[in-house]
Design a protein around this motif. Structure first.
Motif, mmCIF file in Angstrom:
data_model
loop_
_atom_site.group_PDB
_atom_site.id
_atom_site.type_symbol
_atom_site.label_atom_id
_atom_site.label_comp_id
_atom_site.label_asym_id
_atom_site.label_seq_id
_atom_site.Cartn_x
_atom_site.Cartn_y
_atom_site.Cartn_z
ATOM 1 N N MET A 1 0.847 -1.183 0.000
ATOM 2 C CA MET A 1 0.000 0.000 0.000
ATOM 3 C C MET A 1 0.889 1.242 0.000
ATOM 4 O O MET A 1 1.799 1.369 0.806
ATOM 5 C CB MET A 1 -0.890 -0.028 1.242
ATOM 6 N N THR A 2 0.622 2.138 -0.906
ATOM 7 C CA THR A 2 1.381 3.381 -0.945
ATOM 8 C C THR A 2 0.615 4.479 -0.234
ATOM 9 O O THR A 2 -0.608 4.551 -0.303
ATOM 10 C CB THR A 2 1.664 3.806 -2.400
ATOM 11 N N THR A 3 1.366 5.308 0.426
ATOM 12 C CA THR A 3 0.788 6.445 1.121
ATOM 13 C C THR A 3 0.926 7.672 0.232
ATOM 14 O O THR A 3 1.998 7.937 -0.297
ATOM 15 C CB THR A 3 1.507 6.679 2.462
ATOM 16 N N GLU A 4 -0.155 8.370 0.089
ATOM 17 C CA GLU A 4 -0.158 9.569 -0.744
ATOM 18 C C GLU A 4 0.613 10.683 -0.044
ATOM 19 O O GLU A 4 0.393 10.944 1.135
ATOM 20 C CB GLU A 4 -1.607 10.000 -0.994
ATOM 21 N N THR A 5 1.491 11.335 -0.770
ATOM 22 C CA THR A 5 2.211 12.462 -0.188
ATOM 23 C C THR A 5 1.264 13.646 -0.050
ATOM 24 O O THR A 5 0.240 13.724 -0.736
ATOM 25 C CB THR A 5 3.408 12.881 -1.061
ATOM 26 N N ARG A 6 1.626 14.562 0.834
ATOM 27 C CA ARG A 6 0.815 15.774 0.993
ATOM 28 C C ARG A 6 0.735 16.531 -0.324
ATOM 29 O O ARG A 6 -0.334 17.008 -0.712
ATOM 30 C CB ARG A 6 1.404 16.657 2.093
ATOM 31 N N ASN A 8 0.891 15.412 -3.407
ATOM 32 C CA ASN A 8 -0.030 14.744 -4.330
ATOM 33 C C ASN A 8 -1.478 14.894 -3.892
ATOM 34 O O ASN A 8 -2.376 15.028 -4.723
ATOM 35 C CB ASN A 8 0.339 13.273 -4.489
ATOM 36 N N ARG A 9 -1.698 14.848 -2.583
ATOM 37 C CA ARG A 9 -3.063 15.021 -2.079
ATOM 38 C C ARG A 9 -3.596 16.403 -2.420
ATOM 39 O O ARG A 9 -4.720 16.544 -2.893
ATOM 40 C CB ARG A 9 -3.096 14.810 -0.566
ATOM 41 N N VAL A 10 -2.800 17.419 -2.205
ATOM 42 C CA VAL A 10 -3.217 18.787 -2.522
ATOM 43 C C VAL A 10 -3.493 18.913 -4.021
ATOM 44 O O VAL A 10 -4.500 19.501 -4.428
ATOM 45 C CB VAL A 10 -2.168 19.812 -2.031
ATOM 46 N N LEU A 13 -6.844 17.170 -4.760
ATOM 47 C CA LEU A 13 -7.980 17.963 -4.293
ATOM 48 C C LEU A 13 -8.163 19.212 -5.142
ATOM 49 O O LEU A 13 -9.295 19.642 -5.398
ATOM 50 C CB LEU A 13 -7.807 18.317 -2.814
ATOM 51 N N TYR A 14 -7.068 19.781 -5.578
ATOM 52 C CA TYR A 14 -7.133 20.939 -6.487
ATOM 53 C C TYR A 14 -7.874 20.536 -7.763
ATOM 54 O O TYR A 14 -8.794 21.241 -8.197
ATOM 55 C CB TYR A 14 -5.718 21.421 -6.791
ATOM 56 N N MET A 15 -7.502 19.410 -8.354
ATOM 57 C CA MET A 15 -8.157 18.959 -9.583
ATOM 58 C C MET A 15 -9.637 18.659 -9.350
ATOM 59 O O MET A 15 -10.490 19.014 -10.170
ATOM 60 C CB MET A 15 -7.455 17.725 -10.156
ATOM 61 N N ARG A 16 -9.961 18.026 -8.234
ATOM 62 C CA ARG A 16 -11.367 17.734 -7.913
ATOM 63 C C ARG A 16 -12.162 19.018 -7.692
ATOM 64 O O ARG A 16 -13.365 19.051 -7.951
ATOM 65 C CB ARG A 16 -11.454 16.850 -6.677
ATOM 66 N N SER A 17 -11.496 20.060 -7.227
ATOM 67 C CA SER A 17 -12.172 21.341 -7.012
ATOM 68 C C SER A 17 -12.535 21.998 -8.335
ATOM 69 O O SER A 17 -13.578 22.642 -8.447
ATOM 70 C CB SER A 17 -11.274 22.279 -6.201
ATOM 71 N N TRP A 18 -11.680 21.865 -9.324
ATOM 72 C CA TRP A 18 -11.888 22.507 -10.627
ATOM 73 C C TRP A 18 -12.678 21.653 -11.612
ATOM 74 O O TRP A 18 -13.113 22.144 -12.642
ATOM 75 C CB TRP A 18 -10.547 22.885 -11.248
ATOM 76 N N SER A 38 -3.085 24.907 -0.187
ATOM 77 C CA SER A 38 -1.707 24.678 0.248
ATOM 78 C C SER A 38 -1.479 25.099 1.698
ATOM 79 O O SER A 38 -0.565 24.589 2.347
ATOM 80 C CB SER A 38 -0.713 25.384 -0.671
ATOM 81 N N GLY A 39 -2.313 25.967 2.237
ATOM 82 C CA GLY A 39 -2.158 26.412 3.611
ATOM 83 C C GLY A 39 -2.966 25.623 4.625
ATOM 84 O O GLY A 39 -2.883 25.875 5.826
ATOM 85 N N MET A 40 -3.736 24.634 4.170
ATOM 86 C CA MET A 40 -4.568 23.842 5.083
ATOM 87 C C MET A 40 -3.739 22.789 5.800
ATOM 88 O O MET A 40 -2.829 22.209 5.213
ATOM 89 C CB MET A 40 -5.689 23.147 4.316
ATOM 90 N N ASP A 41 -4.097 22.547 7.075
ATOM 91 C CA ASP A 41 -3.472 21.436 7.788
ATOM 92 C C ASP A 41 -4.207 20.135 7.427
ATOM 93 O O ASP A 41 -5.199 20.157 6.675
ATOM 94 C CB ASP A 41 -3.435 21.691 9.297
ATOM 95 N N ASP A 42 -3.739 19.012 7.942
ATOM 96 C CA ASP A 42 -4.315 17.719 7.575
ATOM 97 C C ASP A 42 -5.791 17.604 7.938
ATOM 98 O O ASP A 42 -6.582 17.059 7.164
ATOM 99 C CB ASP A 42 -3.524 16.577 8.203
ATOM 100 N N ALA A 43 -6.178 18.100 9.095
ATOM 101 C CA ALA A 43 -7.585 18.027 9.509
ATOM 102 C C ALA A 43 -8.462 18.860 8.574
ATOM 103 O O ALA A 43 -9.568 18.438 8.208
ATOM 104 C CB ALA A 43 -7.739 18.499 10.950
#
Length: 91
Positions: A1-6, A8-10, A13-18, A38-43
C-alpha cells in the motif's frame, strides 16, 4: 500500500475542485482551492475532501442559501462562501 504524499493530495484535491461538473461549483471551489489548499493542515484537508465528496447539486443549494449547510461543514462552507463573495463568484 502506498501512502499519498501531501503534495499529491493537494494536487488531487485541487483537480477535484476545478472538475466538479457544474460550472458554478468549479468557479467557487476551484478559486478557493487556488488560494487556500496549500495552507490547510491535515484536519482541514480531511474536511475539505469530505465536502468534495458531496453532490454538486447539494453544494450549489448550500452556496446559494436554498438549503442549510450540514453542521459538520458550517465553518468551512462559510469560509468558502466568503471567499466566493470576495471573488465575485457567488451572490
Amino acid at each position: 500500500m502506498t501512502t499519498e504524499t501531501r503534495e499529491n493530495r493537494v494536487k488531487r484535491l485541487y483537480m477535484r475542485s476545478w472538475r466538479r461538473g457544474i460550472k458554478e461549483m468549479d468557479l467557487v471551489l476551484g478559486r478557493y482551492s487556488d488560494d487556500k489548499l496549500s495552507g490547510m493542515d491535515d484536519a482541514e484537508l480531511d474536511l475539505y475532501e469530505a465536502l468534495l465528496a458531496e453532490m454538486d447539486q447539494d453544494l450549489l443549494r448550500w452556496i446559494t442559501g436554498l438549503d442549510p449547510v450540514p453542521e459538520q461543514y458550517t465553518e468551512l462552507f462559510q469560509r468558502i462562501s466568503d471567499h466566493a463573495k470576495s471573488q465575485g463568484t457567488a451572490k
